[in-house]
Scaffold this motif. Structure first.
Motif, short mmCIF file in Angstrom:
data_model
loop_
_atom_site.label_atom_id
_atom_site.label_comp_id
_atom_site.label_asym_id
_atom_site.label_seq_id
_atom_site.Cartn_x
_atom_site.Cartn_y
_atom_site.Cartn_z
N ALA C 265 0.83 -1.20 0.00
CA ALA C 265 0.00 0.00 0.00
C ALA C 265 0.86 1.25 0.00
CB ALA C 265 -0.92 -0.02 1.23
N LEU C 266 2.01 1.20 0.69
CA LEU C 266 2.82 2.41 0.83
C LEU C 266 3.36 2.89 -0.52
CD1 LEU C 266 4.06 4.37 2.82
CD2 LEU C 266 6.02 2.85 3.03
N THR C 268 2.37 2.07 -3.41
CA THR C 268 1.26 2.43 -4.30
C THR C 268 0.78 3.85 -4.01
OG1 THR C 268 0.63 0.12 -4.30
CG2 THR C 268 -0.99 1.69 -5.12
N THR C 269 0.66 4.18 -2.72
CA THR C 269 0.20 5.53 -2.37
C THR C 269 1.18 6.58 -2.87
OG1 THR C 269 -0.61 4.50 -0.36
CG2 THR C 269 -0.66 6.90 -0.46
N ILE C 270 2.47 6.33 -2.64
CA ILE C 270 3.48 7.29 -3.11
C ILE C 270 3.35 7.48 -4.61
CG2 ILE C 270 5.95 7.64 -3.43
CD1 ILE C 270 6.38 6.28 -0.75
N CYS C 271 3.23 6.37 -5.34
CA CYS C 271 3.15 6.47 -6.79
C CYS C 271 1.89 7.20 -7.22
CB CYS C 271 3.18 5.08 -7.41
SG CYS C 271 4.79 4.31 -7.32
N LEU C 272 0.78 6.96 -6.51
CA LEU C 272 -0.46 7.62 -6.90
C LEU C 272 -0.36 9.12 -6.68
CD1 LEU C 272 -3.20 5.10 -5.71
CD2 LEU C 272 -2.49 5.63 -8.04
N ILE C 327 7.21 -1.70 -9.02
CA ILE C 327 6.81 -2.56 -7.91
C ILE C 327 5.43 -2.17 -7.37
CG2 ILE C 327 9.13 -3.23 -7.19
CD1 ILE C 327 9.05 -1.07 -5.10
N ALA C 328 4.72 -1.30 -8.07
CA ALA C 328 3.37 -0.92 -7.67
C ALA C 328 2.43 -1.16 -8.84
CB ALA C 328 3.34 0.54 -7.23
#
Lengths: 185, 97, 728
Positions: C265-266, C268-272, C327-328
């Motif tokens: 989740a981490l 992914t959140t950064i990438c979003l 990796i996301a």
């Protein structure tokens, strides 16, 4: 120094202490400025006696000469110069509430001063080697023991005091001078 | 005798303060101030006995200042008296802006 | 700095000159612009003269009347110096970029070359250097920026020649190139962010270049505000990265990316959050609305900033941080899906626009969507490849349209027609007779963007489509779950959306060409005779860009093609970018079965067929001869009206976002908070408090000595009390 010597000192210390306290109370309650001034002279003379008990003979002499003598004479002189002794309203004291409030403030002050002398400073009082009549004798007698610090450690303060006196002389002359030409002030 | 001296000094000082607060005669108020100075002197001298003669030196300085103060203060009282013909503090409010 | 780096003692150590050159240009041109404003000469156009047309090259109409010389309106006082300095620094920068590129080709480099200029922010754990990072990816971007930028600068000499803000224009343009080079060369995210904000600033300044027209100034503000939303996301992503990895250097991020749980989740959140920044800068749904409005700026600006370079910064950033996106999978699928939807959505709007620049604007949004599809599915090379080819043909399209607008403007200007819109295609038509060079190069660009082989767009677009198809057949993306749907399904949907967008692209581009260059001329009898080809300083860059658009595909020829027809070396760009994005691509493509050669050939065939079908459809169905100028046209109805009004997205945003924000600002922030709390309570309240305290103080100052004595004694009592307590 005999055995009873400290006892005599203690007796006189209490005697003149009580006299000073009583005379102060009487002084502050007099209506007439002349009476008040004379009672203040009594207080000051008693204090001079206390100074003798406290091994400060020189200060005692100066107290009598300068305070009880010169300064109080100036006070009486002014009272008489302005002819204030006969004015009835001049003895007036504040009203009841003023007196009660002053008494409360006075009580608070006494309590605080007592707490101050007890709590903070009496604990730290240590009798140093150079004290008492023997020490005074060692350092050059009554006057010499005062003169040494006054003209060495506190020379600057001493000189400044002389300047202060000069300023006071000039200031009082200027203030009290009669301005006849333009009197409006 | 140190404690007694300090107690007497405190008592005399307080009497002086109460006098300043209560009396309205400028000259007597002035004398009360002198009484306060004397009380302080007593403390100096008493403490000088325990801490060395510097206290006595300060007592002499206080007297000098008191003398100067008396000279200037009384001169001021004379000047004010000439101006308003009274020494009652109630009637003296020259400091009002 | 690595001691033994192969580039350490080569021309690459002068890399800091790359951004410095445009900065010098900016300073000189800016000084000249200020000097010209401060002391207008006798022949100088007055600084505050109004612009009768909202856009277009020539705005000196009223001045030329005053001087009685229509053919040669007065030029800028320092026009000659600016014409040398502005494009000159770009030529130098491009030359330096070529030199560094030549060195890089000969060098065996596996790690990026970091050029640290100085320590910028050493604060505790945060050790930031003002450092430039040279690797294969940033080299490609530098070549595109300086190369295309140089051509556009040269074009601008002709296009902007009559503008009173000539020096100011080149100052902004140089500043933009400086910021953009900082963006792509930054060795850490903060340097990139400085460039990121710098290009945003220049974009704002240049969109509102003709700021005396309120619509232009508003368009600039819109671009600025919409980009702030994205920048917020970028900053949050930076903060989160630093909090979790303790570094913002790309090299260190790549080294420590393994600390994140893959698909967690981490990360992914950064990438979003980072995506939010990319979507803002690169004009993707939902933050695309500013780009069409940005066409209010001069056309070279649209070509350089809003087509070729700045708007691709988002694509670049995704490729630059590919170690995180790979990796996301959820974030990567979001990139691709948003890109595909944007590509189709913008293409539908492009179908019904009449303003020639608006067509190209929506086309840009659509093509940017393609790039995001590429980088989203892990085909970073394909995304960057399309970025490069798009820079070629879209810059060409914009400059070509600029050339047309330039001619239209001159024609209208010659007959003192200030009412007709020089950018409306309904006023054009048949321009090929008057502007043969522009006509030919525009067709080259159109065929390129439509995806007709062998033009550049065909290879890059096909590469993306092929990669999407391949990923759907097995990859970390296909096996991931996206909002409950399997990744493979999402990828197939993306592929179909992208194909549909390709069809629409061919249609709207052909429509634009037909209406502009073919059929009868609708400019008007008087103006018609004044239509003429642009000067050589403008057509020169067009021809160069046309050559690039035609042969840009050779940068990265697919194996499928070279097996059939031996055109040249295969996948040059892919090998070139291998050290930068190769790892990330492999991680995403893990488990992907190699697509059979026959399948690839079928895919190629489908792509070509769609492009040809689109062009044919538009060619046969559209009738340029039936077009009438805008005042005479019947209002469109039904779905066409929806398209013409851009799906009413601006109106929807207006109702759902802008109006509530306004209402909140007025009702709560202004009326309640500002007036109520700040003004009444704080400002006037503190004044009233001060006045009250002053009144209390004045009561004390009675002049009665007794009162003073009381106050003194009470104060002394309190002080002694404090002493007694402290001593006790």
């Amino acid at each position: 120094m005999n055995e009873f010597y400290p006892l005599v000192y203690t007796f006189h210390f209490y005697l003149f202490g009580l006299v000073a306290l009583a005379a102060a109370i009487v002084f502050v309650t007099r209506k007439s400025p002349v009476a008040a001034a004379l009672w203040l002279v009594v207080v000051m003379t008693s204090l001079a006696a206390l100074y003798v008990m406290l091994d400060a003979e020189f200060v005692a002499v100066i107290q009598v000469l300068v305070y009880a003598g010169a300064i109080m004479v100036v006070f009486l002189f002014i009272v008489m110069l302005l002819n204030l002794g006969t004015l009835s309203e001049l003895g007036e004291i504040r009203g009841k509430w003023g007196r009660i409030a002053a008494a409360l403030v006075g009580l608070a002050l006494v309590a605080e001063l007592a707490a101050l002398s007890r709590a903070a400073y009496s604990l730290r009082v240590t009798v140093p080697a150079r004290s008492g009549p023997e020490a005074i004798a060692e350092t050059g007698g009554v006057i010499g023991s005062i003169a040494a610090p006054m003209f060495r450690d506190y020379l600057l303060a001493f000189e400044l005091t002389s300047v202060l006196l000069l300023v006071a002389i000039i200031g009082s002359v200027v203030l009290a001078r009669k301005r006849s030409e333009h009197d409006a002030g | 005798m140190l404690a007694e001296s300090l107690a007497l000094s405190a008592a005399l000082f307080t009497i002086g303060v109460v006098g300043v607060l209560v009396r309205r005669n400028a000259i007597i108020v002035f004398m009360c101030v002198e009484l306060m100075l004397n009380a302080v002197n007593l403390s100096f001298v008493a403490l000088a006995r325990a801490h060395g003669t510097a206290g006595q030196v300060f007592a002499i300085f206080v007297m000098t200042v008191a003398a100067a103060e008396a000279a200037v203060g009384l001169a001021i009282i004379i000047a004010i008296f000439r101006h308003v013909r009274t020494v009652n503090l109630k009637n003296i409010n020259l400091l009002r802006g | 700095m690595q001691e033994a780096h192969p580039l350490a003692e080569t021309a690459a150590r002068f890399i800091w000159w790359l951004p410095t050159l445009p900065l010098i240009g900016f300073l000189i041109n800016g000084a000249l612009a200020l000097a010209a404003t401060a002391k207008p000469g006798p022949a100088d156009p007055s600084a505050d003269h109004g612009h009768d047309q909202s856009t277009g090259p020539s705005h000196a109409a009223s001045d030329s009347h005053a001087h009685g010389d229509d053919a040669h309106p007065p030029r800028h006082r320092f026009a000659r110096a600016v014409s040398v300095v502005g494009p000159g620094v770009m030529v130098l920068a491009f030359g330096l970029a070529l030199a560094i590129f030549a060195v890089m080709r000969g060098a065996e480099m596996h790690a990026p070359y970091i050029n640290t200029l100085f320590s910028w922010m050493p604060v505790g754990d945060l050790q930031l250097d003002a450092a430039l990072q040279l690797d294969q990816l940033s080299m490609v971007m530098v070549l595109v920026i300086t190369g295309i930028g140089m051509l556009i600068h040269l074009f601008s000499i002709g296009y902007m020649q009559d503008d009173p803000g000539y020096a100011r224009f080149f100052a902004y343009l140089n500043l933009f190139v400086f910021s953009m080079l900082l963006l792509v060369l930054g060795a850490n995210m903060v340097v990139t962010f400085v460039g990121w904000e710098g290009v945003g600033l220049c974009s704002y300044l240049l969109i509102g270049f003709w700021f005396t027209e309120k619509a232009n100034a508003d368009a600039g503000k819109k671009a600025f505000v919409v980009n702030r939303i994205g920048d917020f996301g970028f900053m949050v992503a930076m903060f989160m990265l630093f909090a979790n990895l303790g570094t913002l250097n790309y090299v260190d991020i790549a080294a420590r990316a393994g600390q994140f749980a893959p698909g967690g989740a981490l990360v992914t959140t950064i990438c979003l959050f980072m995506l939010l920044g990319c979507f803002g800068k690169s004009a993707q749904i939902p933050l695309y609305t500013w780009l069409p409005d940005a066409m209010a700026g001069p056309t070279p600006v649209s070509a350089l900033i809003h087509a070729a370079t700045m708007v691709t910064a988002g694509v670049y950033l995704v490729a630059r941080t590919s170690m995180l996106f790979s990796i996301a999978p959820v974030a990567s699928l979001t990139v691709a899906l948003v890109g595909a939807v944007t590509a189709l959505f913008a293409a539908t709007i492009g179908l019904k626009q009449w303003d020639i620049k608006k067509v190209l604007a929506y086309s840009t949004v659509s093509q940017l969507g393609y790039m995001f599809v590429g980088v989203g599915v892990g085909a970073y090379t394909a995304g960057v490849f399309h970025l490069v080819t798009h820079a070629f043909f879209k810059a060409l399209l914009f400059l070509g349209s600029g050339s047309v607008i330039f001619a239209m403007h001159r024609a209208y200007h010659a007959i003192h027609n200030h009412s007709d819109d020089a950018q409306d295609m309904r006023n054009m038509g048949g321009m090929k007779r008057y502007m043969p060079v522009t006509w030919v190069v525009m067709w080259v660009a159109t065929l390129a963007i439509a995806g007709i082989p062998p033009f550049a767009g065909f290879f890059s677009k096909d590469e993306i489509l092929g990669q999407v198809f391949a990923r759907a057949h097995g990859s970390t993306l296909a096996s991931a779950t996206y909002l409950g749907v399997s990744g493979a399904t999402v990828l197939y949907a993306i592929w179909i959306l992208a194909l549909a967008a390709a069809l629409l692209t061919a249609i709207y581009m052909t429509r634009m060409m037909l209406y502009t260059f073919h059929g009868p001329n609708r400019t008007g009898d008087g103006a018609q005779s004044h239509l003429a080809e642009a000067p050589w300083i403008m057509t020169g860059p067009l021809v160069v860009l046309a050559i690039l658009s035609a042969f840009g595909g050779w940068l990265n020829l697919p194996e499928t093609v070279t097996e059939m027809i031996p055109l040249g070396p295969t996948a040059v760009l892919e090998h070139w970018l291998e050290p930068v994005v190769g790892g990330a691509t492999e991680r995403i493509a893990a488990g992907s079965a190699h697509t059979a050669a026959s399948t690839e050939q079928v895919l190629l065939g489908v792509a070509i067929a769609i492009a040809v079908a689109g062009i044919a459809l538009a060619w046969t169905r559209l009738r340029p001869s039936s077009l009438v100028p805008k005042p005479l046209a019947e209002p469109s109805t039904g779905f066409q009206k929806v398209l013409e009004n851009k799906w009413y997205v601006d109106e929807i945003y207006d109702v759902s976002v802008v109006k509530p924000v306004y209402a909140t600002s007025r009702g709560v922030l202004w009326k309640f908070f500002d007036v109520g709390v700040i003004d009444t309570l704080f400002a006037n309240g503190s004044a009233a408090l001060a006045r009250f305290l002053g009144w209390v103080g004045s009561q004390v100052q009675s002049g009665q000595l007794g009162t003073y004595a009381w106050l003194l004694v009470i104060g002394a009592v309190l002080v002694i009390r404090a002493f007694a307590q402290a001593g006790g």
